[in-house]
Design an enzyme around this catalytic site. Structure first.
Site, PDB file in Angstrom:
ATOM      1  N   GLU A 231       0.790  -1.136  -0.072  1.00 48.25           N
ATOM      2  CA  GLU A 231       0.024  -0.062  -0.069  1.00 48.25           C
ATOM      3  C   GLU A 231       0.942   1.261  -0.037  1.00 48.25           C
ATOM      4  O   GLU A 231       1.298   1.521   1.135  1.00 48.25           O
ATOM      5  CB  GLU A 231      -0.885  -0.150   1.189  1.00 48.25           C
ATOM      6  CG  GLU A 231      -1.917  -1.213   1.202  1.00 48.25           C
ATOM      7  CD  GLU A 231      -3.059  -1.065   0.315  1.00 48.25           C
ATOM      8  OE1 GLU A 231      -3.179  -0.024  -0.260  1.00 48.25           O
ATOM      9  OE2 GLU A 231      -3.814  -1.972   0.175  1.00 48.25           O
ATOM     10  N   CYS A 265      -2.211   9.342   2.285  1.00 39.97           N
ATOM     11  CA  CYS A 265      -1.561   8.799   1.147  1.00 39.97           C
ATOM     12  C   CYS A 265      -2.361   9.241   0.104  1.00 39.97           C
ATOM     13  O   CYS A 265      -2.065   9.441  -1.046  1.00 39.97           O
ATOM     14  CB  CYS A 265      -1.563   7.282   1.399  1.00 39.97           C
ATOM     15  SG  CYS A 265      -3.414   6.726   1.860  1.00 39.97           S
TER      16      CYS A 265
HETATM   17  P1  NAD Z   1       8.027   4.802   5.278  1.00 39.60           P
HETATM   18  O1  NAD Z   1       8.296   3.871   3.970  1.00 39.60           O
HETATM   19  O2  NAD Z   1       9.015   5.713   5.434  1.00 39.60           O
HETATM   20  O3  NAD Z   1       7.928   3.796   6.473  1.00 39.60           O
HETATM   21  C1  NAD Z   1       6.822   2.917   6.669  1.00 39.60           C
HETATM   22  C2  NAD Z   1       7.351   1.655   7.449  1.00 39.60           C
HETATM   23  O4  NAD Z   1       8.404   0.850   6.875  1.00 39.60           O
HETATM   24  C3  NAD Z   1       7.804   1.780   8.866  1.00 39.60           C
HETATM   25  O5  NAD Z   1       6.949   1.202   9.689  1.00 39.60           O
HETATM   26  C4  NAD Z   1       9.024   1.746   8.669  1.00 39.60           C
HETATM   27  O6  NAD Z   1       9.755   1.296  10.001  1.00 39.60           O
HETATM   28  C5  NAD Z   1       9.409   0.731   7.865  1.00 39.60           C
HETATM   29  N1  NAD Z   1      10.841   0.563   7.160  1.00 39.60           N
HETATM   30  C6  NAD Z   1      11.331   1.932   7.003  1.00 39.60           C
HETATM   31  N2  NAD Z   1      12.650   1.474   6.401  1.00 39.60           N
HETATM   32  C7  NAD Z   1      12.574   0.073   5.878  1.00 39.60           C
HETATM   33  C8  NAD Z   1      13.560  -0.979   5.583  1.00 39.60           C
HETATM   34  N3  NAD Z   1      14.657  -0.577   4.784  1.00 39.60           N
HETATM   35  N4  NAD Z   1      12.942  -2.085   5.286  1.00 39.60           N
HETATM   36  C9  NAD Z   1      11.679  -2.307   5.683  1.00 39.60           C
HETATM   37  N5  NAD Z   1      10.817  -1.378   6.486  1.00 39.60           N
HETATM   38  C10 NAD Z   1      11.169  -0.100   6.499  1.00 39.60           C
HETATM   39  O7  NAD Z   1       6.685   5.428   5.051  1.00 39.60           O
HETATM   40  P2  NAD Z   1       5.961   6.602   6.143  1.00 39.60           P
HETATM   41  O8  NAD Z   1       6.743   7.927   5.879  1.00 39.60           O
HETATM   42  O9  NAD Z   1       5.735   6.018   7.142  1.00 39.60           O
HETATM   43  O10 NAD Z   1       4.597   6.742   5.431  1.00 39.60           O
HETATM   44  C11 NAD Z   1       4.323   7.611   4.229  1.00 39.60           C
HETATM   45  C12 NAD Z   1       4.344   7.042   2.994  1.00 39.60           C
HETATM   46  O11 NAD Z   1       3.377   5.989   3.163  1.00 39.60           O
HETATM   47  C13 NAD Z   1       3.931   8.008   1.833  1.00 39.60           C
HETATM   48  O12 NAD Z   1       4.202   7.406   0.655  1.00 39.60           O
HETATM   49  C14 NAD Z   1       2.092   7.439   1.891  1.00 39.60           C
HETATM   50  O13 NAD Z   1       1.698   7.619   0.667  1.00 39.60           O
HETATM   51  C15 NAD Z   1       2.246   5.990   2.247  1.00 39.60           C
HETATM   52  N6  NAD Z   1       1.081   5.717   2.721  1.00 39.60           N
HETATM   53  C16 NAD Z   1       0.209   4.689   2.044  1.00 39.60           C
HETATM   54  C17 NAD Z   1      -0.998   4.297   2.557  1.00 39.60           C
HETATM   55  C18 NAD Z   1      -1.791   3.478   1.656  1.00 39.60           C
HETATM   56  O14 NAD Z   1      -2.715   2.857   2.221  1.00 39.60           O
HETATM   57  N7  NAD Z   1      -1.605   3.222   0.529  1.00 39.60           N
HETATM   58  C19 NAD Z   1      -1.549   4.670   3.855  1.00 39.60           C
HETATM   59  C20 NAD Z   1      -0.715   5.725   4.456  1.00 39.60           C
HETATM   60  C21 NAD Z   1       0.511   6.033   4.184  1.00 39.60           C
END
Ligand code: NAD
Length: 487
Positions: A231, A265
């Site tokens: 997502e 998002c």
């Molecule tokens: P992010 O990708 O920075 O982090 C998300 C999760 O990934 C966190 O729990 C983090 O600990 C983990 N993570 C970080 N580095 C990682 C790695 N190297 N390997 C595995 N996991 C890792 O995203 P964010 O800043 O928390 O959220 C913002 C983004 O999420 C935006 O792009 C937004 O559009 C998207 N988003 C999508 C939805 C949806 O339903 N499609 C909903 C909310 C947010």
């Protein structure tokens, strides 16, 4: 070391302790599943109810933790978005999973159908599902997929975002008090813990987050051939059609952008406005946004940007665009607060294509506004970029609306408003292409987290020998098959 310089996202060093901890949980869940078999509908409903109960019991703690983690997030908003939003998804699954579990009869091919053979598709739990959430909707991005995961009879391990540590702590506390980890466990920590989790052989993984990290997650998942639901985000375009009511569109877009400080998002990212109406739209949007949030500094209704790094990121997009010649207008028309992370909505008007804000998802209180002459230009511009998560259209011209919907591809669409389709309980929510893969919500969540297993039940004698279909093959068999090669 893998890396993506554009997003400054790098693979992290494996957290060995977390790897061992999660591996032990996964092992326990697997052993419990093999011993107990698939849970029946009552057991699934009871597990979902336990999650609903813990959310109800800890609702106030969650809202307070979110306020503290964000440095300003109205408790009413957190109750609506994270607590009620999650509970609604959980209740929908609880109340409908019995129907979803009903085996699906399928036709059997001739002549075995006449001999009494039957077939059905049954939906079985996949096993243990890892769910990784984001900071922007920290409870919802865990609990909403969990509704489908538990409805499908799976066990799960949750990993909340490290950017909201107080909220993660409340959730960890509540989940560990309510559940045996062999059914539902929660682990906290940062990218190193998420990396450990995604390196383990779960039976399915749900990752909500950025496209850049999504690529790392999918690379990890590939080593175990682990199916993923990603997502992700993207630059959700919003089109003001030729005949749109500007005041109404401005009001609805303002409501969307003010929600969670634009940190959603599916938040409108780039708004395409007929060139001749661009200035009128800027004023309409300023008025509509200011009506919702007349002040910013110290206004408890304005959701703050979650961290200094993200505030600097959004400010940097605006400054970069201004340096490259874009006009910036603020709503309300106030200077940036000297302290804190609340910001007015910055409208970035006609930034050039090489501005960073034209490339990166904004995910905060800023918006790109672009004038256009012809709707085909807009459709071409959207199709030239990655497939967005959401697309919005305002206007009364049905042919134009059909052209926009039919000739573009996005995760979902809302017409005449923004951010509404993700609220549909019984419709898939998810991205396509760069905005993600797989989807959940309601029945689609049940299907996503189930294994659809075809079951054929034989009946009657085996007549293949009598029909001349078994070796030694004869010319009669060849002729019989040749007669079936038809159009
Ligand atoms: P992010 O990708 O920075 O982090 C998300 C999760 O990934 C966190 O729990 C983090 O600990 C983990 N993570 C970080 N580095 C990682 C790695 N190297 N390997 C595995 N996991 C890792 O995203 P964010 O800043 O928390 O959220 C913002 C983004 O999420 C935006 O792009 C937004 O559009 C998207 N988003 C999508 C939805 C949806 O339903 N499609 C909903 C909310 C947010």
């Amino acid at each position: 070391m893998r890396g993506d310089p554009r997003h400054n996202v790098r693979a992290v060093d494996m957290n060995i302790a977390a790897h061992e901890q999660i591996s032990a949980i996964l092992d326990r869940q697997r052993r419990a599943r093999l011993a107990a078999g698939a849970p029946d509908a009552d057991e699934r409903r009871a597990r979902i109810q336990q999650v609903i109960d813990l959310l109800v019991d800890r609702a106030d703690d969650i809202a307070k933790a979110l306020d503290a983690d964000f440095g300003g997030r109205p408790e009413g908003y957190s109750l609506m978005n994270d607590v009620v939003g999650s509970i609604t998804a959980l209740k929908y699954s609880r109340d409908n999973l019995g129907d979803w579990m009903t085996p699906d009869e399928r036709p059997v091919f001739a002549p075995y159908d006449q001999l009494g053979a039957t077939a059905e598709v049954i939906h079985q739990p996949k096993g243990s599902v890892g769910i990784i959430g984001t900071w922007n909707a920290p409870v919802y991005t865990l609990m909403s997929p969990l509704a489908g995961v538990l409805a499908a009879g799976n066990r799960a391990v949750l990993k909340p975002s490290e950017l909201v540590p107080r909220t993660a702590e409340v959730l960890a506390d509540a989940v560990s008090a309510a559940f045996d980890p062999e059914v539902l466990a929660i682990v906290t920590g940062g990218p190193d813990v998420a990396d450990a989790l995604t390196s383990l052989p779960f039976d399915h993984l749900v990752f909500t987050g950025s496209s850049a990290v999504g690529k790392l997650v999918m690379a990890n998942a590939a080593t175990n051939l682990m199916p993923v639901t990603l997502e992700l985000g993207g630059k959700s375009p919003t089109i003001i059609g030729a005949g749109a009511d500007l005041a109404d569109a401005a009001h609805r877009i303002a409501v969307g952008k003010a929600t969670n400080g634009g940190q959603i998002c599916v938040s409108p990212d780039t708004v395409y406005v007929p060139g001749a109406r661009l200035d009128d739209f800027v004023e309409a949007l300023r008025g509509a946004y200011t009506a919702l949030l007349p002040t910013i500094d110290g206004n408890a209704d304005a959701v703050a940007i979650v961290s200094d790094r993200h505030a600097a990121r959004v400010d940097g997009y605006v400054t970069d665009a201004a340096d490259r010649g874009a006009r910036i207008e603020s709503a309300p028309d106030v200077p940036l607060p000297a302290t804190g992370r609340r910001r007015p909505l910055r409208m970035v008007i006609e930034p050039p294509v090489d501005a960073v804000i034209r490339q990166e998802e904004i995910f905060g209180p800023a918006l790109v506004l672009l004038g256009y002459d012809d709707i085909d230009e807009v459709i071409d511009a959207i199709n030239a970029g990655p497939n967005p998560l959401a697309l919005y259209y305002f206007g009364t011209d049905t042919a134009e609306q059909a052209a926009v919907v039919d000739r573009t591809l996005s995760g979902g669409v809302t017409v005449g408003d923004v951010m509404m389709h993700p609220g549909l309980q019984d419709a898939p929510f998810g991205g396509v292409g760069a905005s993600g893969m797989g989807h959940y919500n309601g029945r689609e969540g049940f299907l996503e987290f189930s294994h659809a297993r075809a079951v054929y039940r034989s009946a009657g004698p085996d007549l293949r020998g009598e029909w001349g279909m078994l070796p030694p093959y004869t010319e009669q068999f060849r002729a019989m098959m040749a007669a079936q090669v038809t159009r």
